[in-house]
Design an enzyme around this catalytic site. Structure first.
Site, PDB file in Angstrom:
ATOM      1  N   ASP A  63      71.132  82.851  45.194  1.00 13.13           N
ATOM      2  CA  ASP A  63      69.808  82.768  44.580  1.00 13.13           C
ATOM      3  C   ASP A  63      69.261  84.192  44.511  1.00 13.13           C
ATOM      4  O   ASP A  63      69.795  85.110  45.145  1.00 13.13           O
ATOM      5  CB  ASP A  63      68.873  81.874  45.413  1.00 13.13           C
ATOM      6  CG  ASP A  63      67.756  81.257  44.587  1.00 13.13           C
ATOM      7  OD1 ASP A  63      67.847  80.067  44.269  1.00 13.13           O
ATOM      8  OD2 ASP A  63      66.800  81.980  44.248  1.00 13.13           O
TER       9      ASP A  63
ATOM     10  N   ASP B 294      71.461  88.011  41.232  1.00 20.49           N
ATOM     11  CA  ASP B 294      70.739  87.960  39.970  1.00 20.49           C
ATOM     12  C   ASP B 294      71.798  87.930  38.873  1.00 20.49           C
ATOM     13  O   ASP B 294      72.539  88.898  38.683  1.00 20.49           O
ATOM     14  CB  ASP B 294      69.851  89.199  39.834  1.00 20.49           C
ATOM     15  CG  ASP B 294      69.085  89.248  38.525  1.00 20.49           C
ATOM     16  OD1 ASP B 294      69.390  88.441  37.615  1.00 20.49           O
ATOM     17  OD2 ASP B 294      68.185  90.109  38.390  1.00 20.49           O
ATOM     18  N   VAL B 295      71.887  86.810  38.158  1.00 21.90           N
ATOM     19  CA  VAL B 295      72.984  86.647  37.198  1.00 21.90           C
ATOM     20  C   VAL B 295      72.853  87.561  35.981  1.00 21.90           C
ATOM     21  O   VAL B 295      73.775  87.627  35.154  1.00 21.90           O
ATOM     22  CB  VAL B 295      73.124  85.182  36.743  1.00 21.90           C
ATOM     23  CG1 VAL B 295      73.478  84.289  37.923  1.00 21.90           C
ATOM     24  CG2 VAL B 295      71.865  84.697  36.024  1.00 21.90           C
TER      25      VAL B 295
ATOM     26  N   TYR C 249      64.833  78.481  24.987  1.00 21.11           N
ATOM     27  CA  TYR C 249      65.561  77.690  25.985  1.00 21.11           C
ATOM     28  C   TYR C 249      66.582  76.775  25.314  1.00 21.11           C
ATOM     29  O   TYR C 249      67.722  76.652  25.779  1.00 21.11           O
ATOM     30  CB  TYR C 249      64.561  76.873  26.799  1.00 21.11           C
ATOM     31  CG  TYR C 249      65.151  76.155  27.983  1.00 21.11           C
ATOM     32  CD1 TYR C 249      65.728  76.842  29.042  1.00 21.11           C
ATOM     33  CD2 TYR C 249      65.106  74.759  28.060  1.00 21.11           C
ATOM     34  CE1 TYR C 249      66.253  76.171  30.139  1.00 21.11           C
ATOM     35  CE2 TYR C 249      65.624  74.080  29.154  1.00 21.11           C
ATOM     36  CZ  TYR C 249      66.202  74.792  30.189  1.00 21.11           C
ATOM     37  OH  TYR C 249      66.718  74.130  31.267  1.00 21.11           O
TER      38      TYR C 249
ATOM     39  N   LYS D  62      70.589  76.847  25.947  1.00 19.81           N
ATOM     40  CA  LYS D  62      71.337  75.696  26.454  1.00 19.81           C
ATOM     41  C   LYS D  62      72.374  75.207  25.446  1.00 19.81           C
ATOM     42  O   LYS D  62      73.468  74.754  25.834  1.00 19.81           O
ATOM     43  CB  LYS D  62      70.370  74.574  26.835  1.00 19.81           C
ATOM     44  CG  LYS D  62      69.555  74.869  28.090  1.00 19.81           C
ATOM     45  CD  LYS D  62      70.436  75.093  29.313  1.00 19.81           C
ATOM     46  CE  LYS D  62      69.636  75.141  30.611  1.00 19.81           C
ATOM     47  NZ  LYS D  62      70.496  75.357  31.789  1.00 19.81           N
TER      48      LYS D  62
ATOM     49  N   ALA E  45      64.864  65.931  35.513  1.00 18.14           N
ATOM     50  CA  ALA E  45      65.170  65.781  36.935  1.00 18.14           C
ATOM     51  C   ALA E  45      63.967  66.279  37.726  1.00 18.14           C
ATOM     52  O   ALA E  45      63.578  67.441  37.595  1.00 18.14           O
ATOM     53  CB  ALA E  45      66.418  66.560  37.310  1.00 18.14           C
TER      54      ALA E  45
END
Length: 267
Positions: free
Chosen positions: A55, A83-84, A175, A179, A208
Site C-alpha cells: 500500500d 506506489d504503483v 475511471y 478500467k 462493493a
C-alpha cells in the site's frame, strides 16, 4: 427509470479450503477495509504460505501487519510500501516476494477514481487516474510476469477492473477509460504470458461496500446504486475476494484472458 429491488440477505462467510496452499501471494492497495484487505485475509485463510501486503499508506500497513501477524502468524506476512506509479517501487515489491520464494499469485487492486465531468476534467485529473489505475496495473503485470518467467513459475495474475469499464456513467470518463484499459490489458497480457504457463484474468465488481466508499458517496447515490443490483444490495468485499481466489486457484486452470463480472451488470 431504475427499478428498485428488495434487498437480499448477505450469505454466511465461507471458510477456507486450502485453495492456495503453499503459494506466495502479492496484493496491492491492501491496507484498509476494501477489496484488497479482504483478498489478503481470504488468501491467508486459503492456506497461502506467505502474503506480501502493499500500500502507499505506511501507518495502515503497520496496523495491517500487526493484526494479520497476530491472527495468522508473523512468518506468513510481509508488508511493503509501494506506489504503483513508481516503476522502481513496483520492482522492489516483487523483490520482496523473491525473498520469501517468489511470487506465485499477483493481485493488482490499486486504482483511483473520482467524479468530474469531461468538460471540467483537467489533464492532471485524467493522467493521475490513468497512471494509477491502468499504467500502474501494467507495471505490476509486467514485473510479476518477468519474475514468474525467471523463476519458472506457472503463476497467476488477477487484476481488479470494474463494470464502469463496460457501461457509461456520468463524471467517470477517466475511471471508465482506465478500467476498460485494464480489461484489454488483461486479455492481451494473457496471450503474451500463456506460452510460459502464466494465467491472467480480471474481476469486474460493480458495488462493493466498505467504509471509504460510504464516506465519499452520498446516501442517495448509494441507494440508487444498490437498487440496480440483482440482490438489491452492495457486495461485501470478501464476496469479490472469493472470486479472485477462484481465479488464482487451480480450479480455474484453463481460464485466462477473461474478465469475470462480480455482479449482474455486464453492460
Amino acid at each position: 427509470m431504475t427499478s428498485t429491488r428488495a434487498e437480499q440477505p448477505t450469505p454466511d462467510y465461507v471458510p477456507g479450503h486450502d485453495l492456495l496452499a503453499g503459494k506466495v501471494v502479492v496484493v496491492t492497495a491492501a491496507a484498509g477495509a476494501g477489496i484488497g484487505a479482504a483478498v489478503v485475509r481470504r488468501v491467508l485463510e486459503e492456506g497461502a504460505r506467505h502474503v506480501v501486503v502493499s500500500d502507499t499508506h505506511e501507518r495502515r500497513l503497520a496496523e495491517a501487519k500487526e493484526e494479520l501477524a497476530g491472527e495468522f502468524g508473523a512468518d506468513r506476512v510481509t508488508t511493503q510500501t509501494c506506489d504503483v506509479t513508481d516503476p522502481d517501487a513496483v520492482t522492489a515489491l516483487v523483490a520482496a516476494a523473491e525473498e520469501v520464494g517468489g511470487v506465485d499469485v499477483m493481485v493488482n487492486n490499486a486504482g483511483l477514481g473520482g467524479t468530474v465531468s469531461i468538460t471540467e476534467m483537467s489533464d492532471e485529473d485524467w493522467s493521475r487516474v490513468i497512471d494509477i489505475t491502468l499504467t500502474g496495473t501494467m507495471r505490476c503485470v509486467r514485473a510479476a510476469g518477468l519474475s514468474m518467467i525467471a523463476n519458472g513459475k506457472r503463476g497467476v495474475i488477477v487484476n481488479n477492473a470494474s463494470v464502469i469499464g463496460w457501461r457509461a456513467q456520468e463524471g467517470q470518463a477517466h475511471y471508465a477509460a482506465a478500467k476498460a484499459g485494464v480489461m484489454a490489458l488483461t486479455r492481451c497480457a494473457a496471450l503474451d504470458l500463456a506460452p510460459h504457463g502464466i494465467r491472467v484474468n480480471a474481476v469486474s465488481p460493480s458495488l462493493a461496500m466498505h467504509p471509504f466508499l460510504a464516506k465519499v458517496t452520498s446516501d442517495e447515490l448509494l441507494a440508487e446504486l444498490k437498487a440496480r443490483e440483482a440482490f438489491g444490495r452492495a457486495a461485501e468485499p470478501w464476496e469479490v475476494a472469493n472470486v479472485m481466489v477462484f481465479l488464482a486457484s487451480d480450479y480455474s486452470s484453463y481460464l485466462t484472458g477473461e474478465v469475470v463480472s462480480v455482479s449482474s451488470q455486464h453492460a
